[in-house]
Design an enzyme around this catalytic site. Structure first.
Site, mmCIF file in Angstrom:
data_model
loop_
_atom_site.group_PDB
_atom_site.id
_atom_site.type_symbol
_atom_site.label_atom_id
_atom_site.label_comp_id
_atom_site.label_asym_id
_atom_site.label_seq_id
_atom_site.Cartn_x
_atom_site.Cartn_y
_atom_site.Cartn_z
ATOM 1 N N HIS A 1 27.804 36.841 21.636
ATOM 2 C CA HIS A 1 27.369 36.314 22.931
ATOM 3 C C HIS A 1 25.846 36.247 23.077
ATOM 4 O O HIS A 1 25.362 35.743 24.084
ATOM 5 C CB HIS A 1 27.966 37.173 24.044
ATOM 6 C CG HIS A 1 27.385 38.566 24.043
ATOM 7 N ND1 HIS A 1 27.612 39.457 23.026
ATOM 8 C CD2 HIS A 1 26.552 39.188 24.908
ATOM 9 C CE1 HIS A 1 26.940 40.577 23.267
ATOM 10 N NE2 HIS A 1 26.287 40.442 24.404
ATOM 11 N N ASP A 2 25.112 36.817 22.116
ATOM 12 C CA ASP A 2 23.638 36.767 22.176
ATOM 13 C C ASP A 2 23.069 35.735 21.216
ATOM 14 O O ASP A 2 21.850 35.532 21.173
ATOM 15 C CB ASP A 2 23.034 38.121 21.754
ATOM 16 C CG ASP A 2 23.281 39.223 22.765
ATOM 17 O OD1 ASP A 2 23.415 38.913 23.959
ATOM 18 O OD2 ASP A 2 23.321 40.390 22.342
HETATM 19 O O1 TEU Z 1 21.630 43.255 23.145
HETATM 20 C C1 TEU Z 1 20.592 44.032 22.627
HETATM 21 C C2 TEU Z 1 19.486 43.338 21.939
HETATM 22 O O2 TEU Z 1 18.611 44.043 21.493
HETATM 23 C C3 TEU Z 1 19.353 41.880 21.763
HETATM 24 O O3 TEU Z 1 20.409 41.240 21.195
HETATM 25 C C4 TEU Z 1 18.818 41.167 22.967
HETATM 26 O O4 TEU Z 1 19.819 40.819 23.864
HETATM 27 C C5 TEU Z 1 18.115 39.902 22.557
HETATM 28 O O5 TEU Z 1 17.154 40.235 21.643
HETATM 29 C C6 TEU Z 1 17.447 39.237 23.732
HETATM 30 O O6 TEU Z 1 17.191 37.911 23.379
HETATM 31 C C7 TEU Z 1 22.555 43.877 23.967
HETATM 32 C C8 TEU Z 1 23.569 42.900 24.501
HETATM 33 O O7 TEU Z 1 24.307 42.360 23.438
HETATM 34 C C9 TEU Z 1 22.876 41.858 25.325
HETATM 35 O O8 TEU Z 1 23.744 40.859 25.779
HETATM 36 C C10 TEU Z 1 22.222 42.559 26.487
HETATM 37 O O9 TEU Z 1 21.437 41.641 27.205
HETATM 38 C C11 TEU Z 1 21.345 43.712 26.037
HETATM 39 O O10 TEU Z 1 21.953 44.538 25.072
HETATM 40 C C12 TEU Z 1 21.021 44.607 27.196
HETATM 41 O O11 TEU Z 1 22.146 45.329 27.564
#
Ligand code: TEU
Length: 559
Positions: free
Chosen positions: A330-331
């Site tokens: 999802h990221d």
């Molecule tokens: O992601 C953590 C993270 O360090 C990254 O993937 C970050 O979201 C990205 O670099 C920003 O562009 C986790 C979750 O998967 C993410 O969806 C959340 O936003 C984040 O933690 C905060 O909880």
């Protein structure tokens, strides 16, 4: 390696907001997930990770939790959750939730109480510092979503609090045993309820480099990437080991860590025999070409880079433990758009990418819609962008001197909306995801790219994933596919990604990661062909002729 029953499984990530909407409010929900359990079973999924469904103001789409013990009404109720656990169990599917404990929401009771009394019990749950206008900040780290990691504590002009992510996500102070107890209590509460385990969000951030200190600035804003502190912080094992012993281990829970930038020497501690987690995601491919300057400075990934990253990770994890392999989440961008050049995107190349990562050693993860070969939507206007990270990166690109059009283009590849568009079930309105207005527009390609169009088509991406899953579970090949050693084959041959899986039997996995055909020397005569994304192949003088993006898996005959 100690063998575990989950090693043979196939895992699937659901982003609930975009999976299936049962009540027409435009947002996917738990009843929608329940409705699709038979679909997941039919695909061959055993473990399902649900992105957050806890109560949340949704500043970061649920990764900002205001109550760990309740389901957000947007997604349903605790009764729905209980029913999901029961119904999943009946189908032998294990449900895993997101554990987001690096931070909570600023609307969580703990933070509210910390604001009311910063020196009291709950003030110590966070990182709160005295500060007045004109003072330097305790450190110059840039938060993940832009700007400094410090924000004024509501109601206090002389205090600030730390947030590694959004300002609505205050970081929890893991140095405080009282906070840790609260976390363990909550984790045990869920596990006692019958939850299979957790995916540990941003877990590497729970250990801060203290006392806070500056690093050299890497942009005009005078701030530095938070990765600088992560590189130097030590001692996270004390927290993770304690959490394992107090929660996961006694419940025999399955856990997968969101671990970035691990050092090779850390791997045994993380996923070895008594590791902190069952598994951890391999992000080596997703972080390729990352630039501290921002997304606009990130070059496309080449096939050679992709191959090298996969092989390095495989070598690092070797016999220590099982990595969790993925091409998207999802990221991230949809994997097929990230790792295949746009002009080469086709049914064949999508199947190649699926095959190459799925046959690696480790636990394969499928992110919802990946099994259809879902693609990134085109970002046409910044006003349509929902992702807070992309909005920040758009500004970063503008600040670096890019024009608005260039800045928009620069966020296209990494915008987190890419993988968050609704699941494309069929060709009816809104791809069958909702009868209402979807919270994020459906990708305009849904009329042709959807499950209904693929489910009965033997040649579809969907059925290709089913074949990959079937092979992993086939009693004849299972031992080799799950545990066979991975040995790169002809690693230096450009745009050829090939590897052995050597277990009870020997398999050769080979993909021609380019548009042009190429030949590959065979180490032994081809035995049984188990997978081929095209019809047949030619063998001439001990050379296997592979068409562009052809992918094959076959056993080798003993010489
Ligand atoms: O992601 C953590 C993270 O360090 C990254 O993937 C970050 O979201 C990205 O670099 C920003 O562009 C986790 C979750 O998967 C993410 O969806 C959340 O936003 C984040 O933690 C905060 O909880």
């Amino acid at each position: 390696m100690i063998r575990k029953s989950w090693h043979e499984k196939v895992a699937y990530q659901i982003y609930p907001k975009s999976f299936c909407d049962s009540n027409g409010d435009g947002v996917g929900d738990l009843r929608g997930v329940i409705r699709k359990l038979d679909y997941l079973k039919g695909l061959g999924v055993d473990i399902v990770w649900l992105s957050p469904i806890y109560c949340s103001p949704l500043a970061d789409q649920g990764y900002d939790i205001s109550d760990y013990y309740s389901i957000d009404p947007l997604f349903g109720s605790m009764d729905d959750m209980d029913e999901l656990l029961t119904q999943a169990k009946q189908r032998d599917i294990s449900i895993v939730m997101d554990l987001v404990v690096n931070h909570c929401s600023d609307e969580h009771e703990w933070f509210q109480k910390a604001c009311a009394d910063p020196d009291g019990r709950y003030g110590k749950f966070f990182y709160i510092r005295d500060w007045k206008e004109g003072d330097p900040l305790p450190c110059n780290w840039r938060s993940y979503f832009g700007g400094p990691c410090w924000e004024k504590l509501p109601g206090h002009d002389d205090k600030i609090y730390f947030h590694a992510f959004h300002k609505k996500q205050p970081d929890l102070n893991w140095e405080n045993p009282d906070l840790r107890e609260e976390v363990y209590k909550m984790v045990n509460w869920w596990l006692d309820k019958g939850l299979g385990g957790f995916r540990l969000d941003a877990i590497i951030n729970i250990k801060k480099l203290l006392p806070f200190r500056d690093f050299p600035a890497d942009r005009e804003d005078g701030l530095c990437s938070i990765h600088r502190m992560l590189e130097q912080a030590t001692g996270i094992g004390q927290f993770l080991g304690e959490m394992r012993d107090r929660t996961f281990a006694p419940h025999n829970a399955f856990t997968v860590g969101e671990v970035f930038n691990e050092k090779p020497e850390d791997i045994p501690d993380f996923i070895g025999a008594n590791g902190y987690f069952s598994s951890m995601f391999d992000f080596a491919e997703t972080i390729l070409n990352h630039s501290d300057k921002g997304w606009y400075d990130q070059a496309p990934v080449t096939a050679e880079q992709y191959k090298a990253a996969c092989f390095q990770s495989q070598e690092k994890a070797a016999d220590i433990g099982f990595l969790s392999n993925l091409i998207e989440n999802h990221d991230e961008s949809r994997g097929v758009c990230r790792y295949i050049p746009e002009e080469d995107l086709s049914l064949t190349s999508k199947k190649l990418l699926a095959g190459l990562y799925f046959m690696l050693r480790g636990l394969p993860w499928i992110y919802q819609g990946q099994e259809l070969g879902m693609e990134n939507p085109v970002v046409r206007d910044i006003s349509q962008v929902n992702d807070i990270s992309a909005l920040d990166q758009y500004q970063v690109a503008l600040d670096a001197g890019l024009s608005p059009a260039q800045a928009l283009k620069s966020i296209q590849m990494h915008c987190r909306d890419n993988a968050r568009t609704p699941f494309q079930w069929d060709a009816t309105a809104n791809a069958g995801f909702t009868t209402g207005t979807p919270w994020l527009p459906v990708n305009s390609n849904y009329k042709t790219l959807n499950l209904a169009a693929q489910i009965d088509d033997e040649d579809s991406v969907y059925n290709w994933y089913r074949k990959l899953i079937r092979l992993r579970k086939d009693p004849v090949w299972k031992e080799t596919v799950v545990y066979g050693e991975l040995i790169p084959y002809l690693a230096k041959q450009k745009n050829l990604m090939a590897y052995y899986r050597k277990g009870e039997k020997t398999l050769l996995v080979a993909g021609n990661f380019q548009r042009q055909p190429q030949t590959m020397a065979l180490p032994a005569p081809v035995g049984e062909v188990l997978l081929n994304n095209l019809d047949g192949f030619q063998v001439e003088d001990g050379q296997l002729c592979l068409e562009g993006y052809q992918f094959v898996v076959f056993s080798l005959e003993e010489k």
